[in-house]
Design a protein around this motif. Structure first.
Motif, PDB file in Angstrom:
ATOM      1  N   UNK A 111      29.428  48.173  33.558  1.00 44.61           N
ATOM      2  CA  UNK A 111      30.815  48.276  33.151  1.00 44.61           C
ATOM      3  C   UNK A 111      31.653  49.094  34.096  1.00 44.61           C
ATOM      4  N   UNK A 112      31.027  50.216  34.360  1.00 45.55           N
ATOM      5  CA  UNK A 112      31.744  51.248  35.238  1.00 45.55           C
ATOM      6  C   UNK A 112      32.036  50.979  36.540  1.00 45.55           C
ATOM      7  N   UNK A 113      31.084  50.205  37.304  1.00 46.73           N
ATOM      8  CA  UNK A 113      31.376  49.744  38.504  1.00 46.73           C
ATOM      9  C   UNK A 113      32.400  48.715  38.272  1.00 46.73           C
ATOM     10  N   UNK A 114      32.227  47.829  37.432  1.00 45.68           N
ATOM     11  CA  UNK A 114      33.227  46.547  37.334  1.00 45.68           C
ATOM     12  C   UNK A 114      34.661  46.988  37.008  1.00 45.68           C
ATOM     13  N   UNK A 115      34.787  47.973  36.056  1.00 46.52           N
ATOM     14  CA  UNK A 115      36.151  48.301  35.825  1.00 46.52           C
ATOM     15  C   UNK A 115      36.836  49.093  37.142  1.00 46.52           C
ATOM     16  N   UNK A 116      36.047  49.630  37.970  1.00 44.47           N
ATOM     17  CA  UNK A 116      37.037  49.966  39.223  1.00 44.47           C
ATOM     18  C   UNK A 116      36.867  49.221  40.070  1.00 44.47           C
ATOM     19  N   UNK A 117      36.127  48.199  40.420  1.00 44.03           N
ATOM     20  CA  UNK A 117      36.079  47.167  41.495  1.00 44.03           C
ATOM     21  C   UNK A 117      36.863  46.027  40.898  1.00 44.03           C
ATOM     22  N   UNK A 118      37.017  45.782  39.771  1.00 48.49           N
ATOM     23  CA  UNK A 118      38.171  44.652  39.153  1.00 48.49           C
ATOM     24  C   UNK A 118      37.606  43.314  39.250  1.00 48.49           C
ATOM     25  N   UNK A 119      36.527  42.800  39.027  1.00 43.77           N
ATOM     26  CA  UNK A 119      36.149  41.393  38.862  1.00 43.77           C
ATOM     27  C   UNK A 119      36.262  40.920  37.320  1.00 43.77           C
ATOM     28  N   UNK A 120      37.124  41.505  36.710  1.00 45.21           N
ATOM     29  CA  UNK A 120      37.307  41.096  34.944  1.00 45.21           C
ATOM     30  C   UNK A 120      37.691  39.729  34.854  1.00 45.21           C
ATOM     31  N   UNK A 121      37.100  39.138  34.040  1.00 48.50           N
ATOM     32  CA  UNK A 121      37.538  37.736  33.492  1.00 48.50           C
ATOM     33  C   UNK A 121      38.919  37.683  32.920  1.00 48.50           C
ATOM     34  N   UNK A 122      39.576  36.721  33.022  1.00 45.51           N
ATOM     35  CA  UNK A 122      41.237  36.684  32.605  1.00 45.51           C
ATOM     36  C   UNK A 122      41.091  36.439  31.132  1.00 45.51           C
ATOM     37  N   UNK A 123      42.101  37.046  30.384  1.00 45.64           N
ATOM     38  CA  UNK A 123      42.105  36.680  28.802  1.00 45.64           C
ATOM     39  C   UNK A 123      42.105  35.379  28.588  1.00 45.64           C
ATOM     40  N   UNK A 124      42.805  34.501  29.415  1.00 47.14           N
ATOM     41  CA  UNK A 124      43.010  33.037  28.964  1.00 47.14           C
ATOM     42  C   UNK A 124      41.416  32.299  29.067  1.00 47.14           C
ATOM     43  N   UNK A 125      40.984  32.584  30.057  1.00 51.33           N
ATOM     44  CA  UNK A 125      39.738  31.950  30.433  1.00 51.33           C
ATOM     45  C   UNK A 125      38.720  32.539  29.201  1.00 51.33           C
ATOM     46  N   UNK A 126      38.722  33.506  28.964  1.00 47.90           N
ATOM     47  CA  UNK A 126      38.026  34.178  27.789  1.00 47.90           C
ATOM     48  C   UNK A 126      38.087  33.558  26.507  1.00 47.90           C
ATOM     49  N   UNK A 127      39.488  33.199  26.224  1.00 44.59           N
ATOM     50  CA  UNK A 127      39.685  32.352  25.016  1.00 44.59           C
ATOM     51  C   UNK A 127      39.040  31.322  25.179  1.00 44.59           C
ATOM     52  N   UNK A 128      39.258  30.398  26.112  1.00 50.63           N
ATOM     53  CA  UNK A 128      38.596  29.028  26.554  1.00 50.63           C
ATOM     54  C   UNK A 128      37.373  28.924  26.265  1.00 50.63           C
TER      55      UNK A 128
END
Length: 390
Positions: free
Chosen positions: A232-249
């Motif tokens: 989580x700490x690596x990803x929150x800095x580097x920015x590969x997060x899933x988009x809210x719309x795709x998460x909802x789908x």
């Protein structure tokens, strides 16, 4: 993630965020880049992680949280993080846990892009790897070095649908104090839960069976809270997060995962049995065919065989090309886990970055065909395959 005693299908539907004051029955879309604070102290405490709340959608978002919570319940995991693609999940998970000088011990049969990650990019950061044969797990311990930190594997494998013994891998990892990371994409959490057998982290391409309709790109990693905190700490800095719309789908798609995968598996087994008896086929691999070399292991750790069937057309490259060009109903694509049946030629697509020798080492010939069996009527699927083979 707090576990409960509900069945898989119930968790897929009933694991969701608390309703807002609007008392909505279905979780709404949270299409926002950021979240506001009540005052300066609320903002300070939130960034100091003294309270658990949404700050910025690169860190977390209600739709992503719902998707993660569902997968954690399905996999029996403590925590997770959702990514923009399956390869973002693979890279970010490994990059978060590895340091310069570390060593990864990986199954030789892995997705082509993961192979490229090990061979083309990790060496730039002085991260080494060694491949082990998927049918020789007893040799793994001899390959472990003082720098080894992670054992990595897919099961079933892409594209050959070979099966690795998760229980054996778990024992080896625990004995040698190594992190076991399993790509569970081909099985989905419905058919297999690697954490039960000793995996520390489980990775999925949500693009595949989790979505199931070829609409969105997504990835997710779930597992122990301690390791996921690093991811989580690596990803929150580097920015590969899933988009809210795709998460909802994806959250909506997971509600039907079990019933869809049941049909995928039913169709795939029938197609595998048909191909096994066909005169123009050299060999067929499907985990729940009794002829599969690891059939006993497959039925021990999987609920059913999955949606992917691999086989080889007699006649080599030219016969394979003629087969592909003769397909009429089914889709020629590099995706899998779709409601539509997909036919793929791994040697020229998903695993084209491997050399001929590397492909041969994992059983990918020029004539190898990978079929992701969809939800169409099985008679129509077989009819199109039959005319193409004819």
């Amino acid at each position: 993630m707090k576990k409960n005693n509900n069945k898989f299908e119930t968790n897929a539907i009933r694991t969701q965020l608390k309703r807002t004051e609007n008392l909505e029955h279905s979780v709404p879309l949270y299409l926002t880049s950021s979240f506001v604070f009540e005052d300066a102290e609320d903002m300070r405490a939130s960034f100091a992680e003294e309270k658990e709340r949404n700050i910025y959608s690169r860190y977390s978002n209600p739709n992503s949280t719902e998707f993660i919570d569902k997968v954690c319940q399905m996999e029996g995991a403590e925590s997770g993080f959702a990514f923009a693609s399956g390869m973002a999940a693979v890279f970010s998970t490994l990059a978060a846990l590895l340091d310069s000088g570390d060593h990864v011990l990986s199954a030789r049969s892995i997705f082509g892009s993961t192979h490229s990650l090990f061979t083309n990019f990790f060496p730039k950061w002085n991260i080494d790897h060694t491949y082990f044969k998927i049918d020789a797990l007893e040799e793994i311990e001899s390959l472990i070095t003082p720098k080894t930190k992670i054992i990595y594997a897919e099961t079933p494998t892409n594209p050959g649908v070979d099966v690795l013994d998760l229980e054996e891998l778990g024992k080896i990892a625990k004995k040698n104090n190594l992190i076991l990371v399993i790509d569970n994409c081909f099985a989905s959490p419905y058919l297999q839960q690697p954490i039960k057998f000793g995996a520390d982290l489980v990775i999925h391409s949500g693009t595949k069976l989790m979505d199931g309709q070829g609409r969105v790109l997504a990835g997710i990693t779930v597992g122990s809270a301690e390791l996921m905190d690093k991811v989580y700490r690596f990803s929150r800095i580097t920015g590969p997060a899933l988009s809210p719309f795709n998460a909802w789908v994806l959250s909506k798609s997971l509600e039907t995962l079990a019933i869809r995968v049941d049909r995928h598996c039913e169709n795939a087994l029938k197609l595998a049995e048909y191909l096994e008896a066909h005169e123009n086929i050299n060999w067929v691999k499907y985990p729940f065919l009794k002829s599969h070399p690891k059939y006993e292991i497959a039925i021990k750790q999987m609920k059913a065989g999955g949606c992917v069937v691999a086989f080889e057309v007699k006649g080599g490259l030219n016969a394979g090309r003629e087969f592909f060009d003769s397909i009429k109903l089914l889709s020629l694509s590099a995706n899998l886990g779709d409601s539509r049946t997909i036919v793929t030629h791994p040697a020229s697509t998903t695993h084209s970055k491997l050399s001929v020798e590397e492909r041969a080492a994992v059983g990918i010939s020029d004539g190898t065909v990978r079929i992701s069996v969809g939800l169409e009527h099985i008679d129509d699927i077989i009819a199109d395959i039959a005319q193409a083979l004819g």
